[in-house]
Design a protein around this motif. Structure first.
Motif, PDB file in Angstrom:
ATOM      1  N   PRO A  47       0.839  -1.206   0.000  1.00 33.56           N
ATOM      2  CA  PRO A  47       0.000   0.000   0.000  1.00 33.56           C
ATOM      3  C   PRO A  47       0.876   1.259   0.000  1.00 33.56           C
ATOM      4  CG  PRO A  47      -0.698  -1.562   1.691  1.00 33.56           C
ATOM      5  CD  PRO A  47       0.618  -2.049   1.181  1.00 33.56           C
ATOM      6  N   ASP A  48       0.323   2.352  -0.513  1.00 36.79           N
ATOM      7  CA  ASP A  48       1.043   3.628  -0.466  1.00 36.79           C
ATOM      8  C   ASP A  48       1.150   4.113   0.973  1.00 36.79           C
ATOM      9  OD1 ASP A  48       1.444   3.828  -3.191  1.00 36.79           O
ATOM     10  OD2 ASP A  48      -0.490   4.811  -3.535  1.00 36.79           O
ATOM     11  N   LYS A 236      -1.399   3.901 -12.653  1.00 35.23           N
ATOM     12  CA  LYS A 236      -2.040   4.696 -11.607  1.00 35.23           C
ATOM     13  C   LYS A 236      -2.910   5.793 -12.217  1.00 35.23           C
ATOM     14  CE  LYS A 236       1.286   3.970  -7.865  1.00 35.23           C
ATOM     15  NZ  LYS A 236       2.083   4.608  -6.805  1.00 35.23           N
ATOM     16  N   ARG A 244      -6.356   7.459  -5.861  1.00 33.83           N
ATOM     17  CA  ARG A 244      -5.475   6.833  -6.834  1.00 33.83           C
ATOM     18  C   ARG A 244      -5.905   5.381  -7.021  1.00 33.83           C
ATOM     19  NH1 ARG A 244      -1.710   9.807  -3.919  1.00 33.83           N
ATOM     20  NH2 ARG A 244      -1.022   7.987  -2.745  1.00 33.83           N
ATOM     21  N   GLU A 282      -5.489  -1.838  -6.898  1.00 33.45           N
ATOM     22  CA  GLU A 282      -5.145  -1.206  -5.637  1.00 33.45           C
ATOM     23  C   GLU A 282      -5.742   0.200  -5.630  1.00 33.45           C
ATOM     24  OE1 GLU A 282      -3.474  -2.711  -3.138  1.00 33.45           O
ATOM     25  OE2 GLU A 282      -3.370  -4.534  -4.366  1.00 33.45           O
ATOM     26  N   VAL A 283      -6.346   0.603  -4.504  1.00 37.55           N
ATOM     27  CA  VAL A 283      -6.985   1.910  -4.380  1.00 37.55           C
ATOM     28  C   VAL A 283      -6.435   2.615  -3.148  1.00 37.55           C
ATOM     29  CG1 VAL A 283      -9.162   3.165  -4.137  1.00 37.55           C
ATOM     30  CG2 VAL A 283      -9.082   1.042  -5.468  1.00 37.55           C
ATOM     31  N   ASN A 284      -6.068   3.882  -3.316  1.00 39.98           N
ATOM     32  CA  ASN A 284      -5.580   4.690  -2.201  1.00 39.98           C
ATOM     33  C   ASN A 284      -6.434   5.944  -2.070  1.00 39.98           C
ATOM     34  OD1 ASN A 284      -3.513   7.198  -1.520  1.00 39.98           O
ATOM     35  ND2 ASN A 284      -3.288   5.455  -0.160  1.00 39.98           N
ATOM     36  N   LYS A 287      -5.163   8.260   3.701  1.00 39.43           N
ATOM     37  CA  LYS A 287      -4.509   7.314   4.597  1.00 39.43           C
ATOM     38  C   LYS A 287      -5.078   5.893   4.480  1.00 39.43           C
ATOM     39  CE  LYS A 287      -3.137  10.721   8.069  1.00 39.43           C
ATOM     40  NZ  LYS A 287      -3.181  11.108   9.511  1.00 39.43           N
ATOM     41  N   SER A 289      -5.984   2.565   2.281  1.00 39.78           N
ATOM     42  CA  SER A 289      -5.693   1.805   1.065  1.00 39.78           C
ATOM     43  C   SER A 289      -6.436   0.470   1.127  1.00 39.78           C
ATOM     44  CB  SER A 289      -4.190   1.542   0.913  1.00 39.78           C
ATOM     45  OG  SER A 289      -3.470   2.747   0.731  1.00 39.78           O
ATOM     46  N   GLY A 291      -7.619  -3.102  -1.631  1.00 42.49           N
ATOM     47  CA  GLY A 291      -7.457  -3.711  -2.947  1.00 42.49           C
ATOM     48  C   GLY A 291      -7.585  -5.209  -2.872  1.00 42.49           C
ATOM     49  N   SER A 318      -5.869  -1.363   4.578  1.00 40.53           N
ATOM     50  CA  SER A 318      -4.790  -0.879   5.443  1.00 40.53           C
ATOM     51  C   SER A 318      -4.945   0.608   5.717  1.00 40.53           C
ATOM     52  CB  SER A 318      -3.422  -1.156   4.812  1.00 40.53           C
ATOM     53  OG  SER A 318      -3.312  -0.508   3.562  1.00 40.53           O
ATOM     54  N   SER A 320      -2.522   3.985   6.857  1.00 39.93           N
ATOM     55  CA  SER A 320      -1.186   4.542   7.061  1.00 39.93           C
ATOM     56  C   SER A 320      -1.243   5.680   8.072  1.00 39.93           C
ATOM     57  CB  SER A 320      -0.607   5.047   5.730  1.00 39.93           C
ATOM     58  OG  SER A 320      -1.414   6.071   5.186  1.00 39.93           O
TER      59      SER A 320
END
Length: 321
Positions: A47-48, A236, A244, A282-284, A287, A289, A291, A318, A320
């Motif tokens: 994850p970012d 992305k 994102r 994957e999606v952000n 904070k 994330s 996917g 997740s 962050s």
């Protein structure tokens, strides 16, 4: 620019060397090689996050064991399902160091239709702790005024024997079935990882290679060492600078020789190789994330054809901080 070219060539040479070393591992017949059961840990695209993240992952995997000599179903063929809920997270320390941990809880089920026999094992799996060092990270402009970003991480870690191991399953391993239906391996094992990510603007490729060095457990059983390599291409999409979205697709290759019992006898129904296709997203969102991905076997030779891996599914969430 010459320095960049030299460094790029060095990166490619390093990755190809590691891949070649993995491919030179003898190809035989599987247990956890198919991604099911004990000892399999999929990393994929992280994850970012800038500093640290914590999250949950869910994995679902299926397996057919006790197949006949031609890969056909028999009265003792078992349908096995391996599910796990994992708490995982990572913490960046300074600019170059990262620590990551995976704490799994496993749900294993087995159904033998010919006899009506059913089995179930639920419990803590083997905990993994990894340490990573960032060899470099570069952002460069190209001749066409596009941004090229790439990074290379090297890691090493340990898998602790926290999951329960049933020594009685070992007798089945000598009867056309891998010693796979376990919550843990009862052994302390070591993992070595190389992760390279390269991105031109929003289009990127993530390459991961892992070598897992297994030790003998106290029951005189040693799962074979395993080499895994996967490559994922992603793009992305930036939605209003708030979300994102990164769809991705790629391939995973796994190979390992046969397991060993009593320090010298190969387990016939073990070892092998498999190639698996992956598609996911994957999606952000700041904070947060989340996917998932779907993994389907493209080619496999597991346990001399006595084992067949099915499709796999993974999803995660997740945070962050």
């Amino acid at each position: 620019m010459n320095n960049v070219n030299r460094k790029s060539k060095a990166i490619i040479y390093t990755l190809l060397t590691i891949m070649a070393c993995g491919l030179m591992i003898p190809l035989s017949k599987a247990c956890d090689i198919c991604g099911c059961g004990v000892g399999s840990y999929y990393i994929g695209i992280l994850p970012d996050f800038n500093k640290r993240f914590i999250g949950l992952r869910y994995q679902h995997k299926s397996l057919l064991s006790h197949l006949g000599p031609t890969g056909n179903r028999t009265p003792i063929t078992a349908d096995e399902t391996y599910q796990s809920i994992e708490m995982w997270g990572a913490w960046n320390i300074g600019q170059r160091w990262r620590v990551m941990a995976i704490l799994p809880y496993n749900f294993n089920t087995r159904n033998i239709k010919g006899s009506g026999e059913q089995g179930k094992k639920n419990g803590m799996g083997d905990v993994v702790v990894m340490g990573y060092y960032k060899i470099f990270e570069e952002a460069k402009g190209t001749a066409s005024n596009k941004m090229l970003v790439h990074s290379l991480w090297i890691g090493a870690g340990v898998k602790a024997p926290t999951g329960r191991y049933d020594a009685g399953e070992r007798s089945n391993a000598a009867q056309d079935s891998p010693n796979n239906f376990q919550l843990g391996t009862a052994s302390t094992d070591f993992m070595f990882n190389l992760a390279y990510d390269v991105r031109l603007m929003d289009l990127g490729v993530n390459v991961n290679t892992t070598y897992k060095l297994n030790t003998e457990n106290k029951y005189d059983y040693r799962y074979a060492n395993k080499f895994t390599a996967n490559a994922l291409a992603y793009y992305k999409f930036n939605v209003k600078n708030k979300v994102r979205i990164a769809p991705n697709a790629g391939i995973t290759y796994e190979t390992q020789p046969q397991d060993v019992v009593f320090g010298k006898y190969d387990v016939a129904q073990s070892g092998g190789n498999s190639t698996t296709g992956i598609v996911g997203v994957e999606v952000n969102m700041g904070k947060i994330s989340f996917g998932g991905n779907y993994q389907s076997p493209l080619n496999q030779n597991l346990a001399g054809g006595r084992v067949e891996a099915g499709n796999r599914f993974l999803t995660h969430l997740s945070f962050s901080f």
